[in-house]
Design a protein around this motif. Structure first.
Motif, PDB file in Angstrom:
ATOM      1  N   UNK A  83       1.413  82.551  -5.189  1.00 32.14           N
ATOM      2  CA  UNK A  83       1.724  83.693  -5.158  1.00 32.14           C
ATOM      3  C   UNK A  83       3.637  83.494  -4.942  1.00 32.14           C
ATOM      4  N   UNK A  84       3.398  83.188  -4.316  1.00 34.62           N
ATOM      5  CA  UNK A  84       5.173  83.374  -3.486  1.00 34.62           C
ATOM      6  C   UNK A  84       6.395  81.793  -3.995  1.00 34.62           C
ATOM      7  N   UNK A  85       4.666  81.010  -4.082  1.00 37.63           N
ATOM      8  CA  UNK A  85       5.486  79.918  -4.555  1.00 37.63           C
ATOM      9  C   UNK A  85       6.064  79.939  -6.137  1.00 37.63           C
ATOM     10  N   UNK A  86       4.467  80.384  -6.907  1.00 41.23           N
ATOM     11  CA  UNK A  86       4.590  80.178  -8.616  1.00 41.23           C
ATOM     12  C   UNK A  86       5.774  80.849  -8.478  1.00 41.23           C
ATOM     13  N   UNK A  87       5.850  81.884  -8.000  1.00 38.70           N
ATOM     14  CA  UNK A  87       7.539  83.508  -8.493  1.00 38.70           C
ATOM     15  C   UNK A  87       8.631  82.546  -7.928  1.00 38.70           C
ATOM     16  N   UNK A  88       8.750  81.545  -6.867  1.00 45.08           N
ATOM     17  CA  UNK A  88       9.998  80.683  -6.792  1.00 45.08           C
ATOM     18  C   UNK A  88       9.665  79.702  -7.919  1.00 45.08           C
ATOM     19  N   UNK A  89       9.231  79.037  -8.049  1.00 44.37           N
ATOM     20  CA  UNK A  89       8.944  77.564  -9.569  1.00 44.37           C
ATOM     21  C   UNK A  89       9.546  78.276 -10.149  1.00 44.37           C
ATOM     22  N   UNK A  90       9.116  79.561 -10.803  1.00 45.71           N
ATOM     23  CA  UNK A  90       9.222  80.213 -11.620  1.00 45.71           C
ATOM     24  C   UNK A  90      11.007  80.760 -11.829  1.00 45.71           C
ATOM     25  N   UNK A  91      11.306  81.493 -10.857  1.00 46.48           N
ATOM     26  CA  UNK A  91      12.363  82.181 -11.003  1.00 46.48           C
ATOM     27  C   UNK A  91      13.584  80.311 -10.551  1.00 46.48           C
ATOM     28  N   UNK A  92      13.351  79.393 -10.383  1.00 44.47           N
ATOM     29  CA  UNK A  92      13.920  78.437 -10.117  1.00 44.47           C
ATOM     30  C   UNK A  92      14.074  77.397 -11.417  1.00 44.47           C
ATOM     31  N   UNK A  93      12.707  78.231 -12.034  1.00 44.07           N
ATOM     32  CA  UNK A  93      13.226  77.345 -13.754  1.00 44.07           C
ATOM     33  C   UNK A  93      14.600  78.493 -14.207  1.00 44.07           C
ATOM     34  N   UNK A  94      13.725  79.937 -14.456  1.00 44.22           N
ATOM     35  CA  UNK A  94      14.952  80.408 -15.086  1.00 44.22           C
ATOM     36  C   UNK A  94      16.052  81.020 -14.566  1.00 44.22           C
ATOM     37  N   UNK A  95      16.518  80.226 -13.166  1.00 39.85           N
ATOM     38  CA  UNK A  95      18.045  80.062 -13.402  1.00 39.85           C
ATOM     39  C   UNK A  95      18.266  79.306 -13.758  1.00 39.85           C
ATOM     40  N   UNK A  96      18.029  77.807 -14.429  1.00 43.53           N
ATOM     41  CA  UNK A  96      18.603  77.564 -14.754  1.00 43.53           C
ATOM     42  C   UNK A  96      19.448  78.053 -16.296  1.00 43.53           C
TER      43      UNK A  96
END
Lengths: 223, 432
Positions: free
Chosen positions: A9-22
């Motif tokens: 879940x944390x990995x998924x969340x992190x990837x999402x956050x990383x994309x969103x930050x762009x």
């Protein structure tokens, strides 16, 4: 299992956050990207070590059937993800914008290949100055991501075998240390925060974790 | 966890992003997300109104930065003011530096209370008269007018940062200042805008090997050759510019060994230092990371001399704080004028003060209900489980959208400015 799910879940969340930050105004923030990649790395290690422990604790099975439980669900789910992916650009910005929890699980599977396209576009529009290299993933990482995108199903079976083997060598002690330390992690149940993406309720999106792992590995390298 | 969206009640552009008193404390500047700077001035204490201890009123408002677009990278450059730093006053005008992510500007704020009148080349409407009708020479005279405060940009220091500027610091020589981004620190001369010296560069040859970034930097208050910078790994480096042109090798390296019992999944990111401040004496530095404030003696590098827990009850909530992005909040910290008390912000519009001598600490709240004029702030307490007393607030009821990231302390008096989202609170010590 709990640990594994939480790490996923944390990995998924992190990837999402990383994309969103762009997508944020002001562009990619180096510090934030670094922090997200650190968390993702820790989550990945935790996930792999939990997986190793899960394997070790399972009763010994004959070699033939044992890979199957892992292969079949990911392959099915992968087919579902592949079917979903060609949906194209249109629905994609909306899930990001509305930040709906159910979509958070699905979109990272698609979004990880996306940055490759987005970053390639940006890269070509800027001078190939070493000063700019810090703001976009390096060329090497991007090509690997593209390869991952295309060669998904073929790589899937290959990839499933090596990680446990690698994990075997590198992680047994780390797994024990991590599991001892991460009682706090287990106590953070997603029940309390309403905004958290549901912890792997969306099973099809959750299942291709191993194939997502490949992309995550590359995402970590890229950042 | 409570997350009422305070920002929806006001304009997002009004969110205060920096607060700074000038060297005398007469002026207080705030910068906001919309690129505006608002300067407050303290009222002169008058003999007639003894009870009205100098209050702060708006003195000047101006648009410092506008949103820009970097066409080369297809990126928008935010106009949000990241930092404001005052220059010491050298004449009647006030000077300050304000910066967004990419550009630093030097602003001159000056008063105009006279205006020339009596031109005979123009008529009342300002139109030029026919020269044939002018038969006498008349020199305009200065006549008093309503006070006008004008702000003009005197210097623009642009195009020197690839990454996002997080700090600026004026040197004690008053001729130079530095600006720091994630990977580099540049030294500027106030008079020269088209050149800067790079004094720190931690960019690795291969960006994939990047492990830490610069998070804050500050010049020593008295030694113009010394500065410190903090990193995302929780370390502080002190550099001496006399040692070499490029200060990549530090003179001192401050790092506390990690406490293994505190190690967790999010250890790395909560150890990132969000602010570093020299004490007024120059003997100590104070650092703020996500859960603590630490005071370091410049002569001891292996551990801080004091550690204060700001909101340790959040340690078990790091997972949720990661989900709602609060774990990335960058809190600042400040010294009082005598370096005996330190202050920093927290959530739920709480802010904390720690007395270094008595070791007492207090939690206060900045809210409209509590802040009627001359009301005394009541200490608050967060209950960490078990029985909650009447006045206490439980951790789960804290509002994480109400965060106090920016505070300032008057240089010599007990007056503090606290920025709570888009509201500025100014608290003064009770007068007897």
């Amino acid at each position: 299992m709990e640990v594994q799910k939480e790490a996923q879940r944390i990995m998924t969340l992190s990837v999402w956050k990383m994309y969103h930050s762009r997508m944020q105004r002001g562009g990619l923030r180096l510090h934030r990207s670094l922090q997200l990649s650190l968390v993702m790395r820790s989550a990945r290690e935790l996930y792999l070590s939990a997986k190793v422990d899960a394997h070790e604790s399972e009763p010994p099975l004959p070699p033939a059937p044992s890979p199957d439980p892992h292969l079949h669900p990911p392959r099915e789910a992968h087919a579902a993800a592949e079917a979903a992916a060609p949906d194209g650009e249109q629905p994609f910005p909306e899930p990001m914008d509305t930040q709906e929890a159910p979509r958070a699980e699905e979109t990272p599977a698609r979004c990880a290949p996306r940055p490759a396209k987005v970053s390639r576009k940006r890269r070509s529009s800027s001078l190939s100055d070493s000063g700019d290299a810090g703001l976009v993933p390096s060329k090497k990482a991007r090509l690997e991501e593209a390869a991952a995108e295309e060669g998904f199903s073929s790589e899937l079976r290959d990839r499933l075998q090596p990680p446990p083997a690698q994990a075997e060598g590198a992680f047994p002690n780390l797994a024990r240390v991590l599991q001892r330390r991460f009682s706090g992690l287990l106590n953070c149940t997603p029940a309390a925060p309403p905004t958290a993406p549901p912890a792997c309720e969306a099973k099809p999106a959750c299942r291709p974790a191993d194939s997502m792992l490949n992309v995550l590995v590359r995402a970590v390298v890229a950042f | 966890m409570n997350c009422s969206d305070e920002s929806t009640y006001g304009n997002k552009a009004d969110i205060i992003s920096t607060v700074e008193f000038n060297h005398t404390g007469e002026l207080l500047a705030t910068g906001d997300k919309g690129g505006r700077v608002v300067i407050f001035q303290r009222e002169q204490e008058s003999k007639n109104q003894v009870h009205r201890r100098g209050e702060y009123n708006v003195y000047s408002t101006f648009q410092s930065h506008e949103p820009e677009f970097d066409y080369l990278k297809s990126l928008e450059i935010e106009e949000k003011i990241n930092k404001i730093r005052w220059l010491p006053q050298q004449n009647a005008a006030y000077f300050l530096l304000s910066t967004n992510d990419k550009t630093v500007k030097l602003w001159k704020v000056s008063e105009r209370d006279k205006r020339p009148e009596g031109y005979n080349l123009k008529d009342e409407e300002g139109r030029l008269r026919d020269p044939a009708t002018i038969t006498t020479l008349r020199v305009p005279v200065l006549r008093p007018m309503d006070l006008m405060v004008e702000a003009t940009p005197r210097r623009v220091f642009a195009n020197a940062h690839t990454y996002h500027i997080n700090s600026i610091s004026v040197n004690s020589d008053y001729e130079t200042y530095m600006s720091a981004d994630d990977l580099r620190i540049n030294l500027w001369n106030f008079e020269i805008t088209n050149q800067s010296f790079n004094i720190v560069d931690i960019k690795p040859a291969n960006m994939e090997e990047l492990t830490e970034v610069i998070t804050a930097a500050e010049f020593h208050p008295h030694h113009c050759n010394t500065f410190v910078y903090s990193s995302s790994k929780g370390t502080i480096r002190l550099c001496d510019m006399r040692a070499s042109a490029l200060c990549d090798r530090h003179t001192k390296f401050f790092e506390e060994p990690e406490d293994p019992s505190n190690r967790s999944f999010f250890s790395e990111i909560i150890s990132s230092i969000s602010d570093v401040k020299f004490s007024h004496s120059g003997r100590y530095i104070m650092t703020r990371d996500y859960l603590t404030v630490k005071v370091w003696d410049l002569n001891m590098e292996n551990r801080p001399i004091e550690t204060y827990q700001v909101h340790d009850y959040l340690r078990s909530k790091l997972c949720s704080l990661y989900e709602n992005d609060c774990i990335f909040d960058k809190f600042e910290c400040v010294w009082n004028g005598s370096d005996s008390v330190i202050m920093t912000g927290s959530y739920n519009n709480f802010f904390r003060m720690f007395d270094r001598n008595t070791k007492r600490d207090v939690t206060l709240e900045a809210s409209r209900e509590n802040s009627k004029p001359r009301a005394i702030l009541k200490p608050r307490k967060v209950c960490v489980g078990g029985k909650r007393r009447k006045d206490e607030i439980s951790v789960d009821s804290l509002d994480f959208s109400k965060k106090i990231l920016h505070t300032a302390w008057h240089p010599s008096e007990n007056i503090i400015a606290v920025a709570a989202t888009n509201n500025l609170y100014i608290f003064q010590d009770k007068v007897n």
